[in-house]
Design a protein around this motif. Structure first.
Motif, PDB file in Angstrom:
ATOM      1  N   ILE A  40       0.847  -1.200   0.000  1.00 20.27           N
ATOM      2  CA  ILE A  40       0.000   0.000   0.000  1.00 20.27           C
ATOM      3  C   ILE A  40       0.880   1.248   0.000  1.00 20.27           C
ATOM      4  N   ALA A  41       1.950   1.243   0.799  1.00 20.66           N
ATOM      5  CA  ALA A  41       2.861   2.386   0.850  1.00 20.66           C
ATOM      6  C   ALA A  41       3.528   2.613  -0.508  1.00 20.66           C
ATOM      7  N   ILE A  42       3.910   1.534  -1.174  1.00 16.13           N
ATOM      8  CA  ILE A  42       4.539   1.655  -2.495  1.00 16.13           C
ATOM      9  C   ILE A  42       3.551   2.225  -3.502  1.00 16.13           C
ATOM     10  N   MET A  43       2.313   1.736  -3.484  1.00 18.49           N
ATOM     11  CA  MET A  43       1.295   2.252  -4.404  1.00 18.49           C
ATOM     12  C   MET A  43       1.022   3.728  -4.138  1.00 18.49           C
ATOM     13  N   ALA A  44       0.938   4.110  -2.868  1.00 17.70           N
ATOM     14  CA  ALA A  44       0.708   5.524  -2.535  1.00 17.70           C
ATOM     15  C   ALA A  44       1.883   6.372  -3.011  1.00 17.70           C
ATOM     16  N   ALA A  45       3.101   5.885  -2.817  1.00 17.05           N
ATOM     17  CA  ALA A  45       4.284   6.629  -3.262  1.00 17.05           C
ATOM     18  C   ALA A  45       4.258   6.813  -4.776  1.00 17.05           C
ATOM     19  N   LEU A  46       3.870   5.774  -5.494  1.00  9.25           N
ATOM     20  CA  LEU A  46       3.779   5.887  -6.954  1.00  9.25           C
ATOM     21  C   LEU A  46       2.697   6.878  -7.368  1.00  9.25           C
ATOM     22  N   ASN A  47       1.543   6.843  -6.713  1.00 13.11           N
ATOM     23  CA  ASN A  47       0.462   7.789  -7.026  1.00 13.11           C
ATOM     24  C   ASN A  47       0.895   9.226  -6.767  1.00 13.11           C
ATOM     25  N   ILE A  48       1.503   9.460  -5.620  1.00  8.27           N
ATOM     26  CA  ILE A  48       1.937  10.816  -5.273  1.00  8.27           C
ATOM     27  C   ILE A  48       3.077  11.260  -6.189  1.00  8.27           C
ATOM     28  N   GLY A  49       3.974  10.331  -6.522  1.00  5.13           N
ATOM     29  CA  GLY A  49       5.046  10.649  -7.467  1.00  5.13           C
ATOM     30  C   GLY A  49       4.499  11.027  -8.827  1.00  5.13           C
ATOM     31  N   TYR A  50       3.455  10.350  -9.262  1.00  2.00           N
ATOM     32  CA  TYR A  50       2.812  10.672 -10.539  1.00  2.00           C
ATOM     33  C   TYR A  50       2.169  12.056 -10.484  1.00  2.00           C
ATOM     34  N   GLU A  51       1.485  12.355  -9.374  1.00  2.00           N
ATOM     35  CA  GLU A  51       0.888  13.682  -9.207  1.00  2.00           C
ATOM     36  C   GLU A  51       1.970  14.767  -9.279  1.00  2.00           C
ATOM     37  N   LEU A  52       3.094  14.524  -8.618  1.00  2.00           N
ATOM     38  CA  LEU A  52       4.198  15.480  -8.636  1.00  2.00           C
ATOM     39  C   LEU A  52       4.736  15.663 -10.050  1.00  2.00           C
ATOM     40  N   LEU A  53       4.916  14.582 -10.766  1.00  2.00           N
ATOM     41  CA  LEU A  53       5.416  14.651 -12.142  1.00  2.00           C
ATOM     42  C   LEU A  53       4.471  15.460 -13.025  1.00  2.00           C
ATOM     43  N   GLU A  54       3.163  15.216 -12.882  1.00  2.00           N
ATOM     44  CA  GLU A  54       2.189  15.990 -13.666  1.00  2.00           C
ATOM     45  C   GLU A  54       2.293  17.484 -13.367  1.00  2.00           C
ATOM     46  N   GLU A  55       2.407  17.836 -12.096  1.00  2.00           N
ATOM     47  CA  GLU A  55       2.511  19.248 -11.718  1.00  2.00           C
ATOM     48  C   GLU A  55       3.815  19.862 -12.242  1.00  2.00           C
ATOM     49  N   GLN A  56       4.909  19.106 -12.199  1.00  2.00           N
ATOM     50  CA  GLN A  56       6.175  19.614 -12.719  1.00  2.00           C
ATOM     51  C   GLN A  56       6.083  19.858 -14.216  1.00  2.00           C
ATOM     52  N   GLN A  57       5.414  18.956 -14.935  1.00  3.99           N
ATOM     53  CA  GLN A  57       5.262  19.132 -16.373  1.00  3.99           C
ATOM     54  C   GLN A  57       4.379  20.349 -16.688  1.00  3.99           C
ATOM     55  N   LYS A  58       3.310  20.533 -15.913  1.00  8.85           N
ATOM     56  CA  LYS A  58       2.467  21.715 -16.094  1.00  8.85           C
ATOM     57  C   LYS A  58       3.285  22.978 -15.848  1.00  8.85           C
ATOM     58  N   ASN A  59       4.107  22.955 -14.827  1.00 13.31           N
ATOM     59  CA  ASN A  59       4.944  24.103 -14.491  1.00 13.31           C
ATOM     60  C   ASN A  59       5.948  24.386 -15.607  1.00 13.31           C
ATOM     61  N   GLN A  60       6.550  23.350 -16.162  1.00 15.53           N
ATOM     62  CA  GLN A  60       7.496  23.526 -17.266  1.00 15.53           C
ATOM     63  C   GLN A  60       6.793  24.108 -18.489  1.00 15.53           C
ATOM     64  N   ASN A  61       5.601  23.606 -18.783  1.00 14.98           N
ATOM     65  CA  ASN A  61       4.837  24.130 -19.926  1.00 14.98           C
ATOM     66  C   ASN A  61       4.486  25.599 -19.712  1.00 14.98           C
ATOM     67  N   TYR A  62       4.067  25.933 -18.508  1.00 10.81           N
ATOM     68  CA  TYR A  62       3.735  27.319 -18.194  1.00 10.81           C
ATOM     69  C   TYR A  62       4.966  28.208 -18.334  1.00 10.81           C
ATOM     70  N   ASN A  63       6.111  27.746 -17.810  1.00  9.75           N
ATOM     71  CA  ASN A  63       7.356  28.519 -17.922  1.00  9.75           C
ATOM     72  C   ASN A  63       7.740  28.737 -19.378  1.00  9.75           C
ATOM     73  N   LYS A  64       7.574  27.709 -20.211  1.00 10.28           N
ATOM     74  CA  LYS A  64       7.899  27.861 -21.628  1.00 10.28           C
ATOM     75  C   LYS A  64       6.970  28.870 -22.283  1.00 10.28           C
ATOM     76  N   GLN A  65       5.685  28.810 -21.964  1.00 15.21           N
ATOM     77  CA  GLN A  65       4.738  29.777 -22.522  1.00 15.21           C
ATOM     78  C   GLN A  65       5.107  31.196 -22.111  1.00 15.21           C
ATOM     79  N   MET A  66       5.479  31.369 -20.860  1.00 14.48           N
ATOM     80  CA  MET A  66       5.859  32.705 -20.382  1.00 14.48           C
ATOM     81  C   MET A  66       7.145  33.169 -21.054  1.00 14.48           C
ATOM     82  N   ASP A  67       8.118  32.264 -21.229  1.00 10.18           N
ATOM     83  CA  ASP A  67       9.356  32.620 -21.929  1.00 10.18           C
ATOM     84  C   ASP A  67       9.058  33.052 -23.363  1.00 10.18           C
TER      85      ASP A  67
END
Length: 102
Positions: free
Chosen positions: A53-80
């Protein structure tokens, strides 16, 4: 930086965790988010061990973090891109003004 121990509860177990002074609220918020993830997974899959269960939760939260980082990178590129366009527009306007003055 000094730290102090705070108690958090995950899946009914209490853990004493060292936390930098001033970061207690953030750690409690993270632990609450994690506890929700763990409890949700446990309810969905009764056959998994605590470790699984801990491993699955870590993977889910890691995926959420990755999605947010990608959104942030896309936003930064748009602003640049927008900043580059604005700089180019200003430079063109200055060159045009300079040509009219000469």
């Amino acid at each position: 930086m000094s730290s102090k121990a705070i108690d958090i509860t995950l899946m009914g177990r209490t853990y004493s965790i060292a936390c930098p002074v001033g970061q207690e609220t953030a750690l409690r918020q993270v632990s609450q988010h994690l506890d929700i993830q763990l409890s949700t997974l446990k309810a969905k899959t009764n056959s998994l061990s605590r470790e699984e269960i801990a491993i699955m939760a870590a993977l889910n939260i890691g995926y959420e973090l990755l999605e947010e980082q990608q959104k942030n990178q896309n936003y930064n590129k748009q602003m640049d891109d927008k900043i580059g366009l604005l700089q180019s527009t200003i430079e063109d306007a200055l060159v045009e003004r300079s040509a009219k003055v000469d």
